[in-house]
Design a protein around this motif. Structure first.
Motif, PDB file in Angstrom:
ATOM      1  N   ARG A  21      15.710 -44.746  -3.424  1.00  0.00           N
ATOM      2  CA  ARG A  21      16.093 -45.262  -4.745  1.00  0.00           C
ATOM      3  C   ARG A  21      15.615 -44.340  -5.858  1.00  0.00           C
ATOM      4  O   ARG A  21      16.342 -44.098  -6.830  1.00  0.00           O
ATOM      5  N   SER A  22      14.387 -43.826  -5.725  1.00  0.00           N
ATOM      6  CA  SER A  22      13.878 -42.926  -6.764  1.00  0.00           C
ATOM      7  C   SER A  22      14.642 -41.612  -6.769  1.00  0.00           C
ATOM      8  O   SER A  22      14.915 -41.047  -7.836  1.00  0.00           O
ATOM      9  N   GLU A  23      15.028 -41.126  -5.590  1.00  0.00           N
ATOM     10  CA  GLU A  23      15.783 -39.882  -5.515  1.00  0.00           C
ATOM     11  C   GLU A  23      17.203 -40.070  -6.028  1.00  0.00           C
ATOM     12  O   GLU A  23      17.809 -39.115  -6.537  1.00  0.00           O
ATOM     13  N   ALA A  24      17.736 -41.273  -5.902  1.00  0.00           N
ATOM     14  CA  ALA A  24      19.095 -41.537  -6.379  1.00  0.00           C
ATOM     15  C   ALA A  24      19.199 -41.310  -7.879  1.00  0.00           C
ATOM     16  O   ALA A  24      20.247 -40.884  -8.385  1.00  0.00           O
ATOM     17  N   ILE A  25      18.119 -41.584  -8.599  1.00  0.00           N
ATOM     18  CA  ILE A  25      18.106 -41.354 -10.047  1.00  0.00           C
ATOM     19  C   ILE A  25      18.237 -39.865 -10.340  1.00  0.00           C
ATOM     20  O   ILE A  25      18.988 -39.448 -11.224  1.00  0.00           O
ATOM     21  N   LEU A  26      17.507 -39.039  -9.568  1.00  0.00           N
ATOM     22  CA  LEU A  26      17.592 -37.589  -9.744  1.00  0.00           C
ATOM     23  C   LEU A  26      18.994 -37.100  -9.406  1.00  0.00           C
ATOM     24  O   LEU A  26      19.565 -36.265 -10.116  1.00  0.00           O
ATOM     25  N   ASN A  27      19.551 -37.615  -8.325  1.00  0.00           N
ATOM     26  CA  ASN A  27      20.865 -37.169  -7.886  1.00  0.00           C
ATOM     27  C   ASN A  27      21.947 -37.523  -8.902  1.00  0.00           C
ATOM     28  O   ASN A  27      22.844 -36.724  -9.174  1.00  0.00           O
ATOM     29  N   SER A  28      21.868 -38.722  -9.484  1.00  0.00           N
ATOM     30  CA  SER A  28      22.900 -39.150 -10.424  1.00  0.00           C
ATOM     31  C   SER A  28      22.891 -38.291 -11.679  1.00  0.00           C
ATOM     32  O   SER A  28      23.947 -38.008 -12.248  1.00  0.00           O
ATOM     33  N   ALA A  29      21.714 -37.849 -12.098  1.00  0.00           N
ATOM     34  CA  ALA A  29      21.623 -36.992 -13.286  1.00  0.00           C
ATOM     35  C   ALA A  29      22.353 -35.673 -13.047  1.00  0.00           C
ATOM     36  O   ALA A  29      23.039 -35.155 -13.937  1.00  0.00           O
ATOM     37  N   ALA A  30      22.209 -35.132 -11.841  1.00  0.00           N
ATOM     38  CA  ALA A  30      22.876 -33.872 -11.526  1.00  0.00           C
ATOM     39  C   ALA A  30      24.387 -34.059 -11.426  1.00  0.00           C
ATOM     40  O   ALA A  30      25.167 -33.196 -11.851  1.00  0.00           O
ATOM     41  N   GLU A  31      24.818 -35.185 -10.881  1.00  0.00           N
ATOM     42  CA  GLU A  31      26.248 -35.443 -10.729  1.00  0.00           C
ATOM     43  C   GLU A  31      26.956 -35.581 -12.069  1.00  0.00           C
ATOM     44  O   GLU A  31      28.160 -35.341 -12.166  1.00  0.00           O
ATOM     45  N   GLN A  32      26.224 -35.976 -13.094  1.00  0.00           N
ATOM     46  CA  GLN A  32      26.832 -36.198 -14.401  1.00  0.00           C
ATOM     47  C   GLN A  32      27.044 -34.903 -15.185  1.00  0.00           C
ATOM     48  O   GLN A  32      27.710 -34.911 -16.218  1.00  0.00           O
ATOM     49  N   ALA A  33      26.490 -33.804 -14.686  1.00  0.00           N
ATOM     50  CA  ALA A  33      26.650 -32.527 -15.387  1.00  0.00           C
ATOM     51  C   ALA A  33      28.112 -32.085 -15.324  1.00  0.00           C
ATOM     52  O   ALA A  33      28.755 -32.167 -14.274  1.00  0.00           O
ATOM     53  N   GLU A  34      28.648 -31.614 -16.444  1.00  0.00           N
ATOM     54  CA  GLU A  34      30.034 -31.168 -16.480  1.00  0.00           C
ATOM     55  C   GLU A  34      30.224 -29.873 -15.706  1.00  0.00           C
ATOM     56  O   GLU A  34      31.274 -29.647 -15.100  1.00  0.00           O
ATOM     57  N   ASP A  35      29.224 -29.008 -15.725  1.00  0.00           N
ATOM     58  CA  ASP A  35      29.272 -27.736 -15.015  1.00  0.00           C
ATOM     59  C   ASP A  35      28.568 -27.908 -13.671  1.00  0.00           C
ATOM     60  O   ASP A  35      27.384 -28.237 -13.632  1.00  0.00           O
ATOM     61  N   PRO A  36      29.273 -27.709 -12.542  1.00  0.00           N
ATOM     62  CA  PRO A  36      28.634 -27.928 -11.237  1.00  0.00           C
ATOM     63  C   PRO A  36      27.444 -27.002 -10.975  1.00  0.00           C
ATOM     64  O   PRO A  36      26.483 -27.415 -10.316  1.00  0.00           O
ATOM     65  N   ILE A  37      27.501 -25.780 -11.503  1.00  0.00           N
ATOM     66  CA  ILE A  37      26.373 -24.859 -11.312  1.00  0.00           C
ATOM     67  C   ILE A  37      25.154 -25.386 -12.060  1.00  0.00           C
ATOM     68  O   ILE A  37      24.030 -25.377 -11.538  1.00  0.00           O
ATOM     69  N   GLU A  38      25.367 -25.871 -13.285  1.00  0.00           N
ATOM     70  CA  GLU A  38      24.262 -26.450 -14.040  1.00  0.00           C
ATOM     71  C   GLU A  38      23.771 -27.730 -13.369  1.00  0.00           C
ATOM     72  O   GLU A  38      22.585 -28.054 -13.433  1.00  0.00           O
ATOM     73  N   GLY A  39      24.687 -28.453 -12.733  1.00  0.00           N
ATOM     74  CA  GLY A  39      24.281 -29.635 -11.981  1.00  0.00           C
ATOM     75  C   GLY A  39      23.349 -29.269 -10.841  1.00  0.00           C
ATOM     76  O   GLY A  39      22.350 -29.953 -10.595  1.00  0.00           O
ATOM     77  N   LEU A  40      23.660 -28.179 -10.140  1.00  0.00           N
ATOM     78  CA  LEU A  40      22.793 -27.705  -9.062  1.00  0.00           C
ATOM     79  C   LEU A  40      21.440 -27.280  -9.607  1.00  0.00           C
ATOM     80  O   LEU A  40      20.391 -27.595  -9.022  1.00  0.00           O
ATOM     81  N   ARG A  41      21.453 -26.578 -10.729  1.00  0.00           N
ATOM     82  CA  ARG A  41      20.190 -26.138 -11.329  1.00  0.00           C
ATOM     83  C   ARG A  41      19.356 -27.342 -11.768  1.00  0.00           C
ATOM     84  O   ARG A  41      18.133 -27.361 -11.610  1.00  0.00           O
ATOM     85  N   ALA A  42      20.018 -28.344 -12.338  1.00  0.00           N
ATOM     86  CA  ALA A  42      19.302 -29.543 -12.777  1.00  0.00           C
ATOM     87  C   ALA A  42      18.666 -30.249 -11.584  1.00  0.00           C
ATOM     88  O   ALA A  42      17.539 -30.758 -11.673  1.00  0.00           O
ATOM     89  N   LEU A  43      19.386 -30.282 -10.480  1.00  0.00           N
ATOM     90  CA  LEU A  43      18.862 -30.925  -9.282  1.00  0.00           C
ATOM     91  C   LEU A  43      17.637 -30.181  -8.753  1.00  0.00           C
ATOM     92  O   LEU A  43      16.624 -30.785  -8.382  1.00  0.00           O
ATOM     93  N   VAL A  44      17.738 -28.857  -8.721  1.00  0.00           N
ATOM     94  CA  VAL A  44      16.612 -28.038  -8.252  1.00  0.00           C
ATOM     95  C   VAL A  44      15.378 -28.293  -9.108  1.00  0.00           C
ATOM     96  O   VAL A  44      14.269 -28.490  -8.595  1.00  0.00           O
ATOM     97  N   ARG A  45      15.561 -28.329 -10.417  1.00  0.00           N
ATOM     98  CA  ARG A  45      14.422 -28.530 -11.317  1.00  0.00           C
ATOM     99  C   ARG A  45      13.839 -29.940 -11.182  1.00  0.00           C
ATOM    100  O   ARG A  45      12.620 -30.122 -11.259  1.00  0.00           O
ATOM    101  N   ALA A  46      14.694 -30.917 -10.986  1.00  0.00           N
ATOM    102  CA  ALA A  46      14.216 -32.290 -10.851  1.00  0.00           C
ATOM    103  C   ALA A  46      13.353 -32.448  -9.600  1.00  0.00           C
ATOM    104  O   ALA A  46      12.265 -33.031  -9.647  1.00  0.00           O
TER     105      ALA A  46
ATOM    106  N   ILE B 193      15.403 -19.445  -6.681  1.00  0.00           N
ATOM    107  CA  ILE B 193      16.596 -20.211  -6.318  1.00  0.00           C
ATOM    108  C   ILE B 193      17.700 -19.983  -7.342  1.00  0.00           C
ATOM    109  O   ILE B 193      18.883 -19.883  -6.995  1.00  0.00           O
ATOM    110  N   ASP B 194      17.327 -19.881  -8.621  1.00  0.00           N
ATOM    111  CA  ASP B 194      18.310 -19.542  -9.656  1.00  0.00           C
ATOM    112  C   ASP B 194      18.971 -18.198  -9.342  1.00  0.00           C
ATOM    113  O   ASP B 194      20.192 -18.044  -9.471  1.00  0.00           O
ATOM    114  N   ARG B 195      18.140 -17.242  -8.927  1.00  0.00           N
ATOM    115  CA  ARG B 195      18.675 -15.914  -8.589  1.00  0.00           C
ATOM    116  C   ARG B 195      19.598 -15.994  -7.366  1.00  0.00           C
ATOM    117  O   ARG B 195      20.596 -15.270  -7.289  1.00  0.00           O
ATOM    118  N   MET B 196      19.253 -16.858  -6.433  1.00  0.00           N
ATOM    119  CA  MET B 196      20.121 -17.054  -5.265  1.00  0.00           C
ATOM    120  C   MET B 196      21.487 -17.571  -5.693  1.00  0.00           C
ATOM    121  O   MET B 196      22.524 -17.113  -5.192  1.00  0.00           O
TER     122      MET B 196
END
Length: 210
Positions: free
Chosen positions: A68-93, A190-193
């Motif tokens: 449940r706690s991870e679902a909050i992190l995942n939903s924030a990334a899914e809401q990003a308009e840019d999928p690459i930024e969504g991936l970066r947001a997920l990594v940082r979270a 990971i950003d560089r990857m």
């Protein structure tokens, strides 16, 4: 027996789970019995068994709380308009979770859970479920980026997602071991990857630079 409110019931349930988390973190699953959890919780045997019938029930409840706690992190990334930024947001979270000292018991229990999943089909199912949720979400973001031409489409989205999951699992294990890790530096790697994947796609196209 006097009735208790739903809030009181949830508070007692969390009291039991926190006691179990401490026991599992310090001694693992096999070395922890229900009697240890009861003693640490400060509640009676009857009260604890009124919430959970077995140790496996408690392990599943801890897994559900984590999901449940991870679902909050995942939903924030899914809401990003840019999928690459969504991936970066997920990594940082998730990386932020590695720097939280209060999360140490849960990280240790998570590692114990990976080991327990090798022998217990019930625990295995819960562990795989917890991994499948972010893996599917990452694969979805990668596939979206591939459709937009932002990432190469000659690599499977699921393979990329599993690779990112494997990197994070490695970080969790190292942190659980007590190693000092520069999490910010690892996030930069990971950003560089991600940049490398994107650049590889451009270079593979006609006219792309080598």
């Amino acid at each position: 027996m006097p009735k208790i409110s739903e809030r009181q019931r949830e508070s007692r349930r969390q009291q039991i789970l926190e006691a179990a988390l401490g026991c599992f973190s310090e001694n693992g699953f096999h070395q922890t019995g229900m009697a240890d959890i009861v003693q640490r919780s400060g509640m009676s045997h009857g009260a604890v068994y009124g919430y959970f019938e077995s140790k496996d029930d408690i392990i599943e409840a801890l897994a559900d709380d984590r999901h449940r706690s991870e679902a909050i992190l995942n939903s924030a990334a899914e809401q990003a308009e840019d999928p690459i930024e969504g991936l970066r947001a997920l990594v940082r979270a998730y990386a932020h979770g590695l720097t939280d000292p209060a999360g140490e018991p849960r990280r240790r229990v998570g590692v114990h859970g990976w080991a327990e999943a090798l022998r217990s089909p019930r625990v295995h199912a819960r562990v795989v479920e917890g991994i499948d949720i972010p893996r599917s979400m990452i694969a979805g973001l990668v596939a979206q980026a591939q459709r937009m031409g932002r990432l190469p489409d000659d690599l499977g989205a699921d393979a990329i997602a599993r690779s990112f999951i494997a990197v994070f699992q490695g970080f969790v294990l190292q942190v659980a071991w007590g190693e000092e890790i520069d999490v910010a530096a690892c996030v930069a790697v990971i950003d560089r990857m991600l940049q490398g994947l994107a650049q590889g796609d451009r270079q593979a196209r006609p006219g792309g630079s080598a």
